[in-house]
Design a protein around this motif. Structure first.
Motif, PDB file in Angstrom:
ATOM      1  N   UNK A   1      -6.964  17.722 -55.342  1.00  0.00           N
ATOM      2  CA  UNK A   1      -6.001  17.553 -54.270  1.00  0.00           C
ATOM      3  C   UNK A   1      -5.505  16.109 -54.251  1.00  0.00           C
ATOM      4  N   UNK A   2      -4.270  15.908 -53.844  1.00  0.00           N
ATOM      5  CA  UNK A   2      -3.744  14.557 -53.706  1.00  0.00           C
ATOM      6  C   UNK A   2      -2.870  14.506 -52.451  1.00  0.00           C
ATOM      7  N   UNK A   3      -2.932  13.385 -51.739  1.00  0.00           N
ATOM      8  CA  UNK A   3      -2.127  13.242 -50.511  1.00  0.00           C
ATOM      9  C   UNK A   3      -0.936  12.350 -50.804  1.00  0.00           C
ATOM     10  N   UNK A   4       0.245  12.859 -50.505  1.00  0.00           N
ATOM     11  CA  UNK A   4       1.485  12.129 -50.768  1.00  0.00           C
ATOM     12  C   UNK A   4       2.122  11.710 -49.449  1.00  0.00           C
ATOM     13  N   UNK A   5       2.692  10.529 -49.448  1.00  0.00           N
ATOM     14  CA  UNK A   5       3.421  10.073 -48.274  1.00  0.00           C
ATOM     15  C   UNK A   5       4.908  10.199 -48.604  1.00  0.00           C
ATOM     16  N   UNK A   6       5.579  10.991 -47.789  1.00  0.00           N
ATOM     17  CA  UNK A   6       7.009  11.230 -48.022  1.00  0.00           C
ATOM     18  C   UNK A   6       7.806  10.314 -47.108  1.00  0.00           C
ATOM     19  N   UNK A   7       8.728   9.577 -47.695  1.00  0.00           N
ATOM     20  CA  UNK A   7       9.623   8.744 -46.883  1.00  0.00           C
ATOM     21  C   UNK A   7      11.004   9.377 -46.896  1.00  0.00           C
ATOM     22  N   UNK A   8      11.612   9.449 -45.697  1.00  0.00           N
ATOM     23  CA  UNK A   8      12.950  10.033 -45.615  1.00  0.00           C
ATOM     24  C   UNK A   8      13.830   9.097 -44.795  1.00  0.00           C
ATOM     25  N   UNK A   9      15.121   9.180 -45.014  1.00  0.00           N
ATOM     26  CA  UNK A   9      16.075   8.328 -44.299  1.00  0.00           C
ATOM     27  C   UNK A   9      16.862   9.210 -43.337  1.00  0.00           C
ATOM     28  N   UNK A  10      16.943   8.786 -42.097  1.00  0.00           N
ATOM     29  CA  UNK A  10      17.668   9.569 -41.099  1.00  0.00           C
ATOM     30  C   UNK A  10      19.166   9.501 -41.373  1.00  0.00           C
ATOM     31  N   UNK A  11      19.830  10.618 -41.151  1.00  0.00           N
ATOM     32  CA  UNK A  11      21.269  10.691 -41.377  1.00  0.00           C
ATOM     33  C   UNK A  11      22.032  10.090 -40.208  1.00  0.00           C
ATOM     34  N   UNK A  12      23.386  10.084 -40.282  1.00  0.00           N
ATOM     35  CA  UNK A  12      24.191   9.508 -39.203  1.00  0.00           C
ATOM     36  C   UNK A  12      24.073  10.280 -37.891  1.00  0.00           C
ATOM     37  N   UNK A  13      23.525  11.479 -37.969  1.00  0.00           N
ATOM     38  CA  UNK A  13      23.385  12.292 -36.764  1.00  0.00           C
ATOM     39  C   UNK A  13      22.260  11.777 -35.847  1.00  0.00           C
ATOM     40  N   UNK A  14      21.383  10.939 -36.374  1.00  0.00           N
ATOM     41  CA  UNK A  14      20.196  10.525 -35.602  1.00  0.00           C
ATOM     42  C   UNK A  14      20.596   9.768 -34.346  1.00  0.00           C
ATOM     43  N   UNK A  15      19.957  10.134 -33.264  1.00  0.00           N
ATOM     44  CA  UNK A  15      20.250   9.479 -31.982  1.00  0.00           C
ATOM     45  C   UNK A  15      18.928   9.313 -31.222  1.00  0.00           C
ATOM     46  N   UNK A  16      18.344   8.100 -31.289  1.00  0.00           N
ATOM     47  CA  UNK A  16      17.024   7.908 -30.662  1.00  0.00           C
ATOM     48  C   UNK A  16      17.079   7.932 -29.144  1.00  0.00           C
ATOM     49  N   UNK A  17      18.280   7.904 -28.578  1.00  0.00           N
ATOM     50  CA  UNK A  17      18.358   7.860 -27.113  1.00  0.00           C
ATOM     51  C   UNK A  17      18.241   9.245 -26.494  1.00  0.00           C
TER      52      UNK A  17
ATOM     53  N   UNK B   1      13.990  13.610 -49.041  1.00  0.00           N
ATOM     54  CA  UNK B   1      13.091  12.480 -49.274  1.00  0.00           C
ATOM     55  C   UNK B   1      13.807  11.375 -50.035  1.00  0.00           C
ATOM     56  N   UNK B   2      13.506  10.139 -49.660  1.00  0.00           N
ATOM     57  CA  UNK B   2      14.078   8.999 -50.390  1.00  0.00           C
ATOM     58  C   UNK B   2      13.055   8.386 -51.332  1.00  0.00           C
ATOM     59  N   UNK B   3      11.803   8.739 -51.166  1.00  0.00           N
ATOM     60  CA  UNK B   3      10.772   8.218 -52.061  1.00  0.00           C
ATOM     61  C   UNK B   3       9.409   8.738 -51.662  1.00  0.00           C
ATOM     62  N   UNK B   4       8.456   8.519 -52.551  1.00  0.00           N
ATOM     63  CA  UNK B   4       7.100   9.014 -52.309  1.00  0.00           C
ATOM     64  C   UNK B   4       6.099   7.891 -52.496  1.00  0.00           C
ATOM     65  N   UNK B   5       5.024   8.001 -51.783  1.00  0.00           N
ATOM     66  CA  UNK B   5       3.884   7.113 -52.003  1.00  0.00           C
ATOM     67  C   UNK B   5       2.643   7.960 -52.124  1.00  0.00           C
TER      68      UNK B   5
END
Lengths: 189, 343
Positions: free
Chosen positions: B281-297, B249-253
């Motif tokens: 209860x609390x709902x958290x939004x997790x933000x993550x950053x894709x690594x160099x391996x990511x390939x959307x194609x 995770x890179x950050x939370x909301x």
């Protein structure tokens, strides 16, 4: 006004000193009453005059430090007995852990009856002394309080903080051990 | 020889060796004691002096454990205003340190202080120095009866075990943080498949089906989001401090309206510590950053068959504070997060 304060402070100081002196006198007087008995108990438990003197001294220091906690002066003897016996037990245990070996011809503490002690009574006395040294500190304490201080079983129990049954059992066990030790020495002679 | 005879012999031997007088030097030494030795202070005073530092330590422990609950104004929900609207591309916040060694030192302080107090009062009662001296086994170690040592060691062992069990059952065993009912993908999800990890019924060990698999087709360095909700199942209030550093995770909301379940930026506020009372209860939004391996194609990435291989995150670690103890709990999420190319 200030002069009166100084006077009253001096009076308070005098009173405090007198109280402290009276307390010290009371302690000395109470200790002196049975001092010979205390010395005899320590001597019987430790079997050594110098060690016995040190034990009585250390017990007296401890008793003096806690003298303010003694509510009833009539119970001083029982209270001091307890402190003294604990002091002697500590010394006996220390001796067990770090035994002192005299550098004599035999290398041991008591090897043979003293030279010149030829009578049966003295030989028996030495045998008893040797047999006593085979007992542990708790058993020695019970034996000495019973046969040296001539205390009853309940009095011993109170001084050692143990049950009367435990005193009886330790006495029985100690006598049995001593009997077999003396018998063994008699046969070996 | 009978026992009576042995007693008589013993009595006679002791009598023969009995001293007839107290040595003069001993009498003199004893006489000087009241002059040379200061009597101890009364027992209540000594016990108070010896025990006071430990009472202070216990009070400090209790204050550290309970004080923040009263002093710090930790909100119990996301709250937030328009100015605090969250930016998924720059999420910030929500990454927390575990704290010193991860040890429950604050809740343990009162126990340590209680033991210290017990020892201090015992020292005062026995007339020893009020300031404990380091015990050296050699050469000045004062011998003690084996029975007393054994009893003390046994008591120490049983006491330690009891404290550890108590702390464990109070703090750790209930696993206060568990997944709540709200979870889902962020608005940037590309595809939701049904080949996620096996779904385990919370009540048992059945695996009736597989959970969802959220697939995010993002470029290297791209941000993707998903929602995780946490519930406090423990008996004590906890404060959620964020996720530990070093994770994906890179950050939370914080999701402002958990019933919506949507991680639209307008519905998310920047993370701040949240206090959860038991059952809350609390709902958290997790933000993550894709690594160099990511390939959307990549069109046809393999399904999540070798769980957890190929799954971005299956368990989530959260840092929380309970009674002044900052610790980490892991929760298992019944969904998979997949970034094509990164399996």
């Amino acid at each position: 006004m200030a002069g009166m304060d100084v006077v009253s402070m001096r009076a308070a100081e005098q009173a405090w000193l007198m109280r402290a002196e009276a307390r010290a006198d009371a302690f000395r007087r109470l200790l002196e009453v049975d001092l010979l008995r205390y010395y005899a108990i320590a001597g019987a438990m430790l079997g050594d005059a110098v060690d016995a003197q040190d034990a009585v001294h250390d017990a007296a220091v401890s008793a003096w430090q806690h003298f303010g906690e003694l509510r009833d002066e009539a119970r001083f003897a029982a209270w001091f007995d307890r402190i003294l016996v604990n002091q002697c037990r500590d010394r006996l245990r220390a001796r067990r852990r770090h035994p002192i070996v005299e550098l004599g011809a035999g290398g041991g503490i008591i090897d043979e009856p003293s030279i010149g002690d030829r009578s049966t009574a003295i030989a028996a006395s030495d045998a008893v002394e040797r047999a006593m040294r085979t007992l542990d500190a708790d058993h020695i304490a019970v034996v000495v309080l019973r046969f040296e201080a001539d205390l009853t079983v309940p009095a011993i129990a109170e001084r050692l903080g143990i049950a009367e049954g435990t005193v009886k059992s330790r006495l029985h066990h100690a006598l049995q051990r001593m009997r077999s030790a003396i018998d063994g020495q008699g046969e070996g002679r | 020889m009978t026992e009576d005879r042995a007693a008589a012999t013993l009595r006679a031997a002791l009598e023969r060796r009995r001293p007839v007088a107290v040595p003069r030097e001993l009498a003199e030494r004893l006489d000087r004691i009241p002059i040379e030795v200061r009597p101890l202070l009364p027992l209540p005073v000594r016990a108070t002096i010896a025990g006071l530092p430990w009472v202070v330590v216990a009070a400090a422990g209790i204050a550290l454990a309970v004080g923040p609950q009263f002093l710090a104004d930790v909100p119990s929900g996301p709250g937030g205003t328009a100015a605090q609207i969250w930016d998924p591309a720059n999420p910030g916040g929500g990454i927390a340190d575990v704290g010193p060694f991860g040890l429950p030192w604050v809740p343990l302080l009162p126990f340590v202080a209680a033991y210290g107090l017990y020892r201090a009062v015992a020292r005062a009662r026995s007339g020893q120095s009020l300031v404990p001296r380091p015990r050296l086994r050699w050469p000045s170690w004062r011998p003690e009866p084996r029975r007393r040592m054994t009893r003390r060691e046994s008591l120490g062992f049983v006491g330690s075990l009891a404290i550890l069990t108590l702390v464990n059952s109070l703090v750790t065993a209930p696993h206060p943080v568990s997944e709540g009912a709200v979870f889902g993908p962020g608005p940037d999800v590309s595809e939701i498949r049904s080949d996620g990890p096996p779904y385990i019924d919370p009540a048992g060990l059945q695996a009736p089906g597989r959970g969802p698999n959220y697939v995010y087709r993002v470029r290297p360095g791209g941000t993707y989001t998903y929602v995780v909700s946490l519930r406090n199942d423990g008996p004590l209030p906890i404060t959620i401090l964020g996720m530990p550093a070093g994770g994906s995770a890179s950050g939370l909301g914080l999701l402002r309206d958990p019933t919506d379940g949507s991680a639209k930026p307008a519905n998310v506020v920047a993370f701040h510590p949240v206090e959860l009372s038991p059952g809350a209860e609390v709902a958290l939004v997790v933000a993550a950053v894709a690594g160099p391996c990511a390939d959307p194609t990549l069109a046809d990435e393999p399904p999540v068959v070798r769980w957890p291989t190929g799954v971005e995150t299956v368990t989530f670690a959260f840092v929380y504070d309970i009674l002044g103890w900052r610790t980490v709990d892991h929760i298992w999420a019944p969904f998979a997060v997949t970034v094509p190319g990164c399996y």
